[in-house]
Design an enzyme around this catalytic site. Structure first.
Site, PDB file in Angstrom:
ATOM      1  N   ASP A 191      -6.486   4.437  -5.746  1.00 54.65           N
ATOM      2  CA  ASP A 191      -7.143   5.226  -4.705  1.00 54.65           C
ATOM      3  C   ASP A 191      -7.352   6.665  -5.177  1.00 54.65           C
ATOM      4  O   ASP A 191      -6.727   7.119  -6.147  1.00 54.65           O
ATOM      5  CB  ASP A 191      -6.277   5.207  -3.435  1.00 54.65           C
ATOM      6  CG  ASP A 191      -7.093   5.391  -2.166  1.00 54.65           C
ATOM      7  OD1 ASP A 191      -8.267   5.785  -2.250  1.00 54.65           O
ATOM      8  OD2 ASP A 191      -6.535   5.137  -1.080  1.00 54.65           O
ATOM      9  N   ASP A 235       0.843  -1.198   0.000  1.00 50.93           N
ATOM     10  CA  ASP A 235       0.000   0.000   0.000  1.00 50.93           C
ATOM     11  C   ASP A 235       0.880   1.250   0.000  1.00 50.93           C
ATOM     12  O   ASP A 235       2.073   1.207  -0.336  1.00 50.93           O
ATOM     13  CB  ASP A 235      -0.965  -0.036   1.187  1.00 50.93           C
ATOM     14  CG  ASP A 235      -2.278   0.675   0.908  1.00 50.93           C
ATOM     15  OD1 ASP A 235      -2.293   1.920   0.907  1.00 50.93           O
ATOM     16  OD2 ASP A 235      -3.298  -0.007   0.696  1.00 50.93           O
ATOM     17  N   ASP A 236       0.320   2.365   0.388  1.00 53.32           N
ATOM     18  CA  ASP A 236       0.997   3.660   0.346  1.00 53.32           C
ATOM     19  C   ASP A 236       2.347   3.591   1.068  1.00 53.32           C
ATOM     20  O   ASP A 236       2.476   2.956   2.118  1.00 53.32           O
ATOM     21  CB  ASP A 236       0.095   4.699   1.013  1.00 53.32           C
ATOM     22  CG  ASP A 236       0.495   6.122   0.688  1.00 53.32           C
ATOM     23  OD1 ASP A 236       1.524   6.314   0.033  1.00 53.32           O
ATOM     24  OD2 ASP A 236      -0.246   7.029   1.098  1.00 53.32           O
ATOM     25  N   CYS A 246     -10.831   2.506  -5.359  1.00 54.14           N
ATOM     26  CA  CYS A 246     -10.944   3.009  -3.986  1.00 54.14           C
ATOM     27  C   CYS A 246     -11.011   4.528  -4.058  1.00 54.14           C
ATOM     28  O   CYS A 246     -10.414   5.143  -4.945  1.00 54.14           O
ATOM     29  CB  CYS A 246      -9.746   2.557  -3.155  1.00 54.14           C
ATOM     30  SG  CYS A 246      -9.769   3.137  -1.429  1.00 54.14           S
ATOM     31  N   ASP A 293     -13.287   2.772   4.191  1.00 54.69           N
ATOM     32  CA  ASP A 293     -12.079   2.743   5.014  1.00 54.69           C
ATOM     33  C   ASP A 293     -12.376   2.288   6.439  1.00 54.69           C
ATOM     34  O   ASP A 293     -11.453   2.091   7.234  1.00 54.69           O
ATOM     35  CB  ASP A 293     -11.432   4.130   5.044  1.00 54.69           C
ATOM     36  CG  ASP A 293     -10.556   4.382   3.827  1.00 54.69           C
ATOM     37  OD1 ASP A 293     -10.269   3.415   3.093  1.00 54.69           O
ATOM     38  OD2 ASP A 293     -10.148   5.534   3.609  1.00 54.69           O
ATOM     39  N   ASN A 350      -8.240  10.307  -2.824  1.00 58.65           N
ATOM     40  CA  ASN A 350      -8.516  10.659  -1.432  1.00 58.65           C
ATOM     41  C   ASN A 350      -8.952  12.102  -1.187  1.00 58.65           C
ATOM     42  O   ASN A 350      -8.801  12.598  -0.080  1.00 58.65           O
ATOM     43  CB  ASN A 350      -7.278  10.354  -0.579  1.00 58.65           C
ATOM     44  CG  ASN A 350      -7.177   8.876  -0.250  1.00 58.65           C
ATOM     45  OD1 ASN A 350      -8.081   8.290   0.307  1.00 58.65           O
ATOM     46  ND2 ASN A 350      -6.067   8.265  -0.646  1.00 58.65           N
TER      47      ASN A 350
END
Length: 732
Positions: free
Chosen positions: A473, A361-362, A522, A544, A475
């Site tokens: 994603d 992930d990030d 996402c 989330d 955000n």
């Protein structure tokens, strides 16, 4: 089957489940006549329509007859005529609104080849395109319908073309409008907020308009494009219901308008509040695809119709058949504190427990120790990953698993090389007061140069990573929107839609280069979870919020409109990072199994019992993955008053079923509760494994009497809060 009766001038779209009738009026306009259960013989129009003229209604006199659009059930209502309801289409030229009189010209039955860069149903079996023209105003509309033999869902959209010699402006271009001949209805919408998405909201319709919409730059977690309308007597399993959804991921509007004559107009499309589109001579505009569905088997019937449609006709075919991987994600395990060895060790542990995929992930790219730098550059951090992502991928593949990565291509940090080189690519005017969140902006995805830059960078990353999976994603929402690229052309009214076209185009390019890579969408969880995204990403991170109890509510609500096997759902650590709640591991596992299934925690911190539970759960899920993916999902009601949630997925041939039962709070005086199942073979005997026991029960008893739930209060295993249990039925 699509037919046209020249004598009555009625189009009949039909399959085994539904009929849809359109009448070409003497005025040349299109009248919506019927959408309902299959009609094997079309009755006289007088039995299906009511055009009684009232002396106070506006009308036109044509051949001695009074024609009032105010009283007609229209197929494509336009603005500024004698219909005072909300229009689907509004056009102007040089600032002057046009009063359109779209006349029927003819039809074709070929499937359109060009969808304007928008997601659309795949490989339609039958299509009807009705050609409409207003020669005086220089406007043409091609109104398209798609139909499959196996589905009650009808897809609708249209293309508008400028036939004139001067530019036109589209001020409103909704994809679909249908006039239902009833008014005593309730409307179901899916509302919510971040980490509390997809909360079902019912409201009764009265005269006037109810609207759900988004202006956030995406389909939003606040209000989803899906709606359903049904009489108050409709239940989960009985009664008629009409549903509508939009294959689009940007700003939308959906409304239900009840008029004085007991007709309810339901429409959906791009939100006209943030839309204006210039059409040069001979240019055209394609609207997103709207999906209409109906059921006489209650809300479950509608949910199953939509779910089957997405699986068979929308999602990438490569990922519809066969199992998807059980994944372990690094995010809640390590957040951004990741490196080559840590990920490899995490993968070795995950694979030993039966997981198939590790997602980085990030945190894998340069300057990404916090969320305030690096977005936009997509350069692998050689301090964390000295040998690149390929070394990690090779190691994980050698261990027998797969590797995935996280990206957020639409975003940019001020602390990035891209921002320093191209501040004009930020999707806001930085010289004006503007908002920022998570120390990031959005890129101008309406600018082709931005899409080209992202394509080059991300293809290089995917080439190095040899990834099997990508989590895409997004955000933040669009605020104070501005495009230097579009402003220079005087086209800022097109920004929101061109932004989404840019997102879709980047998806298309990446998937064309890597067709075997599984994409998961996402947007801070469920902020862009819609039918348009399912065209590119066959699964999406639903929220989330990974707390089991919260997820039971979220997943139940989302299942009204979308297939649970597409819900990104993971088992996370406790106390939960979002709610602080502690739920038993078996409850977290049971909840996530009714989704894509995976893990969001540091597996090395688990004790021996927990690790064994996970190992068994992974094996059980894989054994039932085909059923959970292709079966019919049911939200079950309970006999008696209890704060319980129950789900059931039944094989299409009723040979097996998976059951999930969830009890948020323990009760001292737990009453005599039974869970009635649905969709089984009443004449068959089923081996039912639940609560640690296997008993044989007939399908008739399971559906009419139900499962005894008293072990939830008498068995010590379940005598606590937030418990959950999964079980199975197998036909003998």
């Amino acid at each position: 089957m699509i037919s046209y009766d020249e004598s009555t001038q009625v189009f009949h779209l039909a399959n085994a489940a539904v009929s849809y009738l359109i009448h070409v009026l003497p005025t040349g306009n299109l009248e919506h006549v019927y959408y309902g259960p299959r009609l094997h013989q079309v009755p006289p129009l007088a039995q299906l329509t009511n055009r009684q003229w009232l002396n106070w209604t506006m009308h036109q006199d044509i051949d001695g007859e009074h024609w009032s659009n105010e009283r007609l059930r229209q197929e494509l209502p336009t603005a500024f005529g004698n219909d005072f309801r909300e229009p689907a289409l509004a056009v102007s030229r040089a600032g002057q609104p046009l009063v359109l009189q779209l006349q029927y010209q003819g039809y074709t039955t070929s499937v359109p080849a060009d969808w304007g860069g928008l997601p659309h149903p795949r490989q339609a079996e039958e299509a009807l395109t009705i050609q409409l023209r207003d020669a005086d105003m220089g406007v043409a509309v091609d109104l398209t319908y798609l139909l499959y033999a196996d589905s009650p869902v009808i897809a609708r959209s249209y293309r508008v073309r400028n036939l004139g010699t001067t530019p036109l402006t589209l001020d409103r271009a909704l994809s679909s409008s249908i006039d239902l001949a009833e008014s005593q209805l309730r409307l179901l919408s899916l509302q919510g907020s971040g980490m509390a998405e997809f909360q079902p909201h019912w409201q009764s319709l009265s005269r006037g308009t109810v609207r759900v919409a988004s202006v956030k730059g995406d389909s939003s977690c606040d209000q989803n494009p899906f709606v359903a309308l049904a009489p108050a007597t409709t239940t989960e399993t009985t009664g008629r219901v009409f549903g509508q959804n939009l294959m689009y991921s940007g700003n939308f509007e959906t409304f239900a308008q009840t008029d004085p004559y007991a007709v309810t107009r339901v429409a959906t499309g791009i939100n006209h509040d943030t839309f204006s589109w210039a059409l040069a001579p001979d240019a055209s505009f394609q609207t997103p695809v709207a999906l209409l569905a109906r059921s006489d088997a209650g809300l479950i019937g509608l949910s199953q119709a939509f779910s089957d449609y997405y699986r068979l006709h929308v999602m990438p075919p490569r990922f519809v058949k066969g199992p998807r991987p059980v994944l372990a994600n690094t995010w809640e395990a390590f957040y951004m504190d990741i490196n080559e060895q840590r990920v490899i060790d995490f993968g070795r542990d995950a694979f030993s427990l039966g997981c198939n995929l590790v997602v980085i992930d990030d945190g894998w790219f340069t300057r990404r120790h916090r969320d305030d730098a690096g977005l936009g550059d997509w350069v692998i951090d050689r301090e964390k990953f000295p040998h690149g992502l390929r070394a990690v991928s090779d190691a994980l593949h050698e261990l027998g698993g797969q590797m995935g990565i996280w990206i957020e291509p639409e975003s940019i940090n001020p602390n990035s090389d891209l921002y320093r080189a191209h501040p004009e690519w930020v999707a806001t005017d930085l010289k004006r007061p503007h908002s920022i969140t998570r120390t990031q902006y959005l890129l101008d995805m309406a600018n082709p140069a931005v899409i080209d830059d992202l394509t080059t960078k991300l293809l290089a990353v995917l080439a190095d990573a040899n990834a099997d999976y990508v989590k895409w994603d997004m955000n933040r929402n669009l605020t104070e929107p501005y495009s230097h690229y579009l402003a220079a052309q005087g086209k800022m009214g097109e920004f929101y839609h061109r932004y989404m076209l840019g997102v879709y185009e980047l998806y298309r390019r990446l998937q064309a280069a890597y067709p075997d890579v599984l994409f998961e969408s996402c947007a801070s969880g469920g902020d862009r979870w819609d039918a348009g995204m399912l065209y590119y990403a066959p699964q999406g991170w639903l929220s989330d919020n990974t707390d089991a109890y919260s997820r039971q509510l979220i997943q139940s609500g989302a299942s009204y409109a979308y297939p649970p096997f597409a819900f990104g759902a993971h088992v996370s650590a406790v106390p939960n990072a979002q709610t602080g709640r502690t739920s038993p591991l078996r409850s977290r596992i049971a909840t996530a199994m009714f989704g894509t299934f995976g893990y969001e925690l540091d597996l090395a911190k688990l004790d021996g019992d927990a690790r064994e539970q996970i190992k068994q759960a992974n094996a059980w899920f894989k054994a039932h993955a085909e059923l959970l993916r292709t079966g019919h999902f049911n939200r079950l009601g309970l006999a008696g008053e209890a704060a319980l949630y129950a789900w059931e997925t039944v094989a299409p041939d009723a040979s097996a079923a998976v059951i999930g039962i969830f009890k948020p709070l323990n009760q001292i005086d737990f009453a005599y509760h039974r869970l009635r199942l649905v969709g089984l073979d009443p004449a068959a005997q089923y081996d039912c494994t639940l609560f640690g026991q296997t008993v044989t029960i007939s399908g008739e008893v399971l559906m009419q009497v139900g499962l005894d739930l008293t072990p939830l209060n008498t068995d010590g295993t379940y005598r606590s809060d937030f418990v959950g249990e999964v079980g199975e039925l197998v036909r003998r």
